[in-house]
Design a protein around this motif. Structure first.
Motif, short mmCIF file in Angstrom:
data_model
loop_
_atom_site.label_atom_id
_atom_site.label_comp_id
_atom_site.label_asym_id
_atom_site.label_seq_id
_atom_site.Cartn_x
_atom_site.Cartn_y
_atom_site.Cartn_z
N VAL A 143 0.90 -1.22 0.01
CA VAL A 143 -0.10 0.02 0.02
C VAL A 143 0.93 1.24 0.15
O VAL A 143 1.98 1.19 0.83
N ASP A 161 -10.54 0.71 5.89
CA ASP A 161 -9.14 0.52 6.17
C ASP A 161 -8.63 1.46 7.01
O ASP A 161 -8.95 2.70 7.16
N ALA A 186 -5.38 3.34 8.34
CA ALA A 186 -3.94 3.92 8.11
C ALA A 186 -3.25 4.31 9.31
O ALA A 186 -3.93 5.23 9.89
N THR A 214 -1.43 0.06 6.62
CA THR A 214 -2.76 0.10 6.52
C THR A 214 -3.55 -1.28 6.68
O THR A 214 -3.10 -2.28 6.02
N VAL A 215 -4.54 -1.67 7.48
CA VAL A 215 -5.07 -2.66 8.03
C VAL A 215 -6.64 -2.69 7.78
O VAL A 215 -7.04 -1.47 7.83
N PRO A 216 -7.19 -3.65 7.27
CA PRO A 216 -8.49 -3.76 7.01
C PRO A 216 -9.39 -3.75 8.42
O PRO A 216 -8.67 -4.55 9.16
N LYS A 259 -9.72 5.01 5.92
CA LYS A 259 -9.74 5.26 4.24
C LYS A 259 -10.86 4.40 4.11
O LYS A 259 -10.76 3.03 4.22
N VAL A 313 -13.42 1.94 1.85
CA VAL A 313 -13.12 1.00 0.88
C VAL A 313 -14.25 1.13 -0.23
O VAL A 313 -15.43 1.35 0.25
#
Length: 433
Positions: free
Chosen positions: A213, A364, A366, A407-409, A431, A433
């Motif tokens: 990312v 997401d 960040a 950056t993780v979901p 962030k 999706v």
């Protein structure tokens, strides 16, 4: 030692025992950049001695692997030596009984020990590390697991997993004779393990990694967190965005040095404890159970002027009791979950542990982190959890060391996002999706 703790060890030839049946041990020798200098800096069963002769791996055949590390002959370019454990055949780190790392001096004296109790669904973990500090060496209990296994761990530290690592021919460096372990040190009894395979650094097959990312913008200096103004003891309205957990007027208390804090009259359930300590000593905060014994450690820090927000749970019966270890003036505020900051696409800037809320759909998260030690981020999914007096089991999102961008979901809210450990400034934002 407990996770994250460190101490100096003598700069001598140490013998490091990695105990736990079914765990393969290895060592990674890292340079200043946090990566290996080449294939030779990976010591494992296929290449059991470093080319310099400073590190050698042997298997005792009883569930114990030994790493002989001659600290005085470790090359100057090497700043850290990672002690790594990995599992195979579907076994995870939480399945390993008696997992521990212990370092012995040449005379057999134990100089550092870490019993790893934080294993989860990972198949690879940085168990501990030796690193240079102030002209000597320190041992750190790490316990950093990798959900993407040995491939992810190796890749993060510059190992090219696309091709095998060739066995290295070590230089003729005399290693100290093995030292017997003192009889007082308990060793778990395990069945003998089969002979190691031929020298080849063959990592287990893992699913393909997601593409990298793009990094976030550079982190600006973070201003110190300003303590919130005292809140009048009257009903608090937080609006309809958050409905999980009890709602009550915040409780505040101030004091100095070590103390036991009792908060009476709160409804049972998860709460946020905001702690600020002015001083340069150790800070510890633990929950006391009904036997008046420490149950859960919420804070374990050597940071100067500690500040942070942590999660605690008011018991169904009785009061919330906290044991505080501090050197200097302090202030504690206990607030409902609803008072925590709600994540949006605008940035949250803070430092230290914190508790955040996510109330929207999938997104997401960040993160930019500027600390030197562990960054640990967990989430608690509340969508199908109806017991407001407790939190469900947490899920780990990040467990890394040092400055980084992540950056993780996130799944759909409501979620509690817990920055469990963070010793430096950080930023976080959503962030979509």
């Amino acid at each position: 030692m407990i996770k994250g703790e460190n101490s100096f060890v003598p700069s001598v030839a140490l013998r490091i025992a990695v105990r736990g049946g079914g765990v393969d041990a290895m060592a990674l020798l890292l340079t200043d950049g946090g990566t290996v200098g080449g294939d030779g800096d990976v010591v494992f069963h296929g290449a059991p001695m470093h080319p310099s002769g400073a590190i050698r791996l042997t298997d005792a055949g009883d569930g114990t692997a030994w790493l002989d590390v001659a600290l005085t002959t470790v090359e100057e370019r090497v700043t850290r030596v990672l002690v790594v454990g990995s599992t195979e055949n579907g076994t995870t780190m939480r399945d390993v009984a008696g997992l521990s790392v212990e370092a012995f001096a040449p005379d057999g004296t134990s100089v550092a020990r870490y019993d790893v109790t934080e294993g989860g669904p990972e198949t690879a973990m940085v168990l501990a590390e030796l690193y240079r500090r102030a002209g000597g060496w320190k041992f750190r209990a790490v316990g950093q697991g990798y959900a993407n296994g040995l491939v992810g761990l190796a890749t993060d530290h510059g190992v090219d997993v696309a091709r095998p690592v060739a066995a290295q021919v070590p230089q003729a460096v005399e290693m100290p004779a093995p030292v017997p372990v003192p009889q007082s040190v308990p060793l778990p009894t395990q069945p003998a393990r089969p002979a190691p395979p031929a020298p080849a650094f063959a990592l287990p097959q893992q699913p393909p990694m997601a593409p990298p990312v793009a990094p976030l913008a550079p982190v600006a200096p973070v201003a110190p967190v300003v303590p919130p103004a005292p809140v009048a003891p009257e009903p608090v309205a937080y609006g309809p965005a958050w409905s999980y957990g009890p709602v009550f007027a915040p409780y505040t208390q101030s004091g100095r040095d070590n103390d036991v804090i009792t908060v009476s009259g709160l409804p049972p359930g998860p709460v946020v404890v905001h702690l600020e300590v002015r001083g340069d000593g150790y800070t510890g905060l633990a929950v006391l159970d009904w036997k008046n014994k420490e149950k859960d450690y919420l804070v374990n820090s050597t940071e100067d002027d500690f500040r942070g927000r942590v999660l605690a749970t008011v018991p169904r019966k009785g009061n919330l009791r906290l044991r505080l270890e501090a050197e200097g003036p302090w202030r504690v505020e206990v607030s409902p979950l609803a008072a925590a900051h709600v994540l949006t696409e605008g940035e949250v800037e803070s430092r230290g542990p914190d508790v955040l809320l996510h109330t929207g759909g999938v997104a997401d998260l960040a993160i930019q982190y500027g600390g030197d030690d562990n960054l640990i981020v967990n989430i608690y999914e509340l969508a199908r959890h109806d017991d407001h007096t407790a939190l469900p089991e947490d899920e780990n999102l990040v467990n890394e060391i040092g400055e980084r961008r992540e950056t993780v979901p996130l799944p759909e809210g409501p979620l509690v996002v817990q920055f469990e450990a963070a010793d430096g400034p950080w930023r976080a934002r959503l962030k979509r999706v």
